[in-house]
Design a protein around this motif. Structure first.
Motif, PDB file in Angstrom:
ATOM      1  N   LEU A  93      -1.203 -13.938 -43.549  1.00  0.00           N
ATOM      2  CA  LEU A  93      -1.190 -13.558 -42.136  1.00  0.00           C
ATOM      3  C   LEU A  93      -1.353 -14.781 -41.242  1.00  0.00           C
ATOM      4  CD1 LEU A  93      -1.128 -11.448 -39.923  1.00  0.00           C
ATOM      5  CD2 LEU A  93      -3.551 -10.995 -40.334  1.00  0.00           C
ATOM      6  N   ALA A  96       1.977 -16.653 -41.219  1.00  0.00           N
ATOM      7  CA  ALA A  96       2.996 -16.012 -40.380  1.00  0.00           C
ATOM      8  C   ALA A  96       2.725 -16.262 -38.901  1.00  0.00           C
ATOM      9  CB  ALA A  96       3.028 -14.508 -40.666  1.00  0.00           C
ATOM     10  N   MET A  97       1.456 -16.248 -38.503  1.00  0.00           N
ATOM     11  CA  MET A  97       1.111 -16.510 -37.106  1.00  0.00           C
ATOM     12  C   MET A  97       1.445 -17.949 -36.713  1.00  0.00           C
ATOM     13  SD  MET A  97      -2.546 -14.512 -36.871  1.00  0.00           S
ATOM     14  CE  MET A  97      -2.819 -15.031 -35.179  1.00  0.00           C
ATOM     15  N   ILE A 226      -3.241  -7.791 -35.738  1.00  0.00           N
ATOM     16  CA  ILE A 226      -1.799  -7.619 -35.867  1.00  0.00           C
ATOM     17  C   ILE A 226      -1.243  -6.846 -34.673  1.00  0.00           C
ATOM     18  CG2 ILE A 226      -0.011  -6.413 -37.190  1.00  0.00           C
ATOM     19  CD1 ILE A 226      -1.535  -7.178 -39.731  1.00  0.00           C
ATOM     20  N   GLY A 230       0.714  -9.234 -32.090  1.00  0.00           N
ATOM     21  CA  GLY A 230       2.102  -9.158 -32.530  1.00  0.00           C
ATOM     22  C   GLY A 230       3.092  -9.354 -31.406  1.00  0.00           C
ATOM     23  N   ARG A 295       4.887  -7.254 -34.942  1.00  0.00           N
ATOM     24  CA  ARG A 295       3.813  -6.714 -35.775  1.00  0.00           C
ATOM     25  C   ARG A 295       4.285  -6.428 -37.192  1.00  0.00           C
ATOM     26  NH1 ARG A 295       3.729  -4.037 -30.786  1.00  0.00           N
ATOM     27  NH2 ARG A 295       1.869  -4.496 -29.515  1.00  0.00           N
ATOM     28  N   LEU A 298       4.175  -9.545 -39.341  1.00  0.00           N
ATOM     29  CA  LEU A 298       2.814  -9.920 -39.718  1.00  0.00           C
ATOM     30  C   LEU A 298       2.287  -9.020 -40.830  1.00  0.00           C
ATOM     31  CD1 LEU A 298       1.222 -10.548 -36.189  1.00  0.00           C
ATOM     32  CD2 LEU A 298       2.164 -12.233 -37.773  1.00  0.00           C
ATOM     33  N   SER A 301       4.122  -9.655 -44.189  1.00  0.00           N
ATOM     34  CA  SER A 301       3.717 -10.956 -44.736  1.00  0.00           C
ATOM     35  C   SER A 301       2.339 -10.871 -45.365  1.00  0.00           C
ATOM     36  CB  SER A 301       3.723 -12.014 -43.631  1.00  0.00           C
ATOM     37  OG  SER A 301       5.014 -12.177 -43.074  1.00  0.00           O
TER      38      SER A 301
END
Length: 354
Positions: A93, A96-97, A226, A230, A295, A298, A301
């Motif tokens: 997470l 991905a962010m 998330i 998101g 979202r 996220l 992932s």
């Protein structure tokens, strides 16, 4: 809730609140949840002691099982499965962010220097206080990661700084901190140096329920994150200028997003050590299964990250029993071939569309 179609023609589910979910992403999420459950069931039955989910179900219904089976399931295997999934969820997470913030598919907590900041502070704490409690280790990890994040924000300037500038600065800080870590390992006493080297390879061997109890609220917080972040991250995917043009307060939201990624990364580093490359690997594999944004990206992932760690731990115990093989090595063995295949399939898909 009603079924509709997005602007690209793909089916979506629209809710009264305005939220919409692509049907393909929903199916992928359910598939990943089922995969995680099946892998956890398989992993619970792997090891020297013959025990598995049937024994666990008998114990839950009040039936008697052997002490060896109870110990193997409740003390060793289930904590490893649960903590491994949580750590993989958190790192994936965070990756991905950070990829959205930097607009770079290779960004992850390690490349930004966040993981290395946490590890360096933990190593310094081990040098100064070898018997430090777990709480101090967690605080040191948070301080190191947040220190790097604040340094990044200060060095790259204001809200108009590009994601590439953040990434390059993160690589520079990561290289410097890696050198500091190498010096610490080189000149520490041999026993402490060996313990640190094993921890830096990543391990679930010391997974315990108290650690899981501390980690669990963060996972719940990440699910809320998330939904909260998101939409902002989907704006970051368009670039800083476009994000500001559509009303995203980049100057305020970027530090918050970085701090949240630090929290996730530092918690995972404290619990199991660094999970190298997972922050890059999991979002790409999730995207190859079901392309997603905002979202959904996220969530998919994070699920993929948890699955990869469970699979790596299952491979470790299936091949070498209860020997504490580094989880980082297992992740590389499993993840890199999958990563290559995913990239190959994406290339073939693009060739077919052209």
């Amino acid at each position: 809730m009603r079924r509709d179609h997005a602007t690209d023609g793909k089916p979506v589910l629209r809710f009264a609140s305005g939220l919409q979910v692509r049907v393909g992403n929903l199916k992928a999420g359910l598939g990943l949840l089922i995969t995680a459950t099946l892998l956890a069931t398989l992993s619970a039955g792997l090891g020297v002691t013959q025990a598995g989910i049937p024994d666990l179900l008998r114990a839950l219904t009040g039936a008697e099982i052997g002490d060896a089976q109870t110990y193997a399931l409740w003390t060793v295997r289930l904590p490893r499965i649960v903590l491994g999934f949580m750590a993989g969820w958190a790192v994936a997470l965070a990756g991905a962010m950070l990829q959205s913030i930097a607009r770079n598919p290779l960004a992850d907590p390690g490349l930004f220097g966040l993981s290395q900041g946490s590890m360096t502070m933990i190593m310094i704490l081990f040098v100064l206080a070898p018997t430090a409690p777990k709480v101090m280790i967690a605080l040191a990890a948070m301080a190191g990661g947040l220190g790097v994040a604040m340094l990044l924000i200060w060095l790259v300037g204001g809200e108009r700084s590009s994601g590439l500038a953040i990434l390059l600065m993160g690589i520079a800080i990561e290289s410097m901190l890696s050198s500091v870590g190498s010096l610490l390992i080189l000149y520490m006493p041999p026993e402490a140096s060996l313990a640190l080297s094993e921890w830096m390879a990543g391990s679930l061997f010391k997974a315990r329920w108290p650690t899981i109890a501390i980690f669990a609220p963060l996972i719940l917080l990440s699910i809320a994150g998330i939904f909260l972040f998101g939409r902002a991250l989907s704006a970051y995917d368009l670039g800083n200028e476009t994000a500001m043009a559509i009303g995203e307060p980049v100057g305020r939201s970027r530090p918050v997003l970085l701090a949240f990624a630090v929290l996730l990364s530092a918690a995972a580093v404290t619990a199991v050590g660094p999970l190298t490359f997972l922050g890059v690997l999991a979002p790409h594999l999730a995207g190859s299964i079901s392309p997603a944004i905002s979202r959904a990206r996220l969530f998919l992932s994070a699920l993929m990250g948890g699955i990869l760690v469970i699979a790596a731990d299952a491979m470790t115990r299936g091949l070498v029993g209860d020997i504490p093989m580094p989880i980082g090595l297992s992740l590389t063995i499993i993840g890199v071939p999958l990563f290559i295949l995913a990239l190959r399939f994406q290339a073939l898909r693009k060739m077919q569309t052209h």
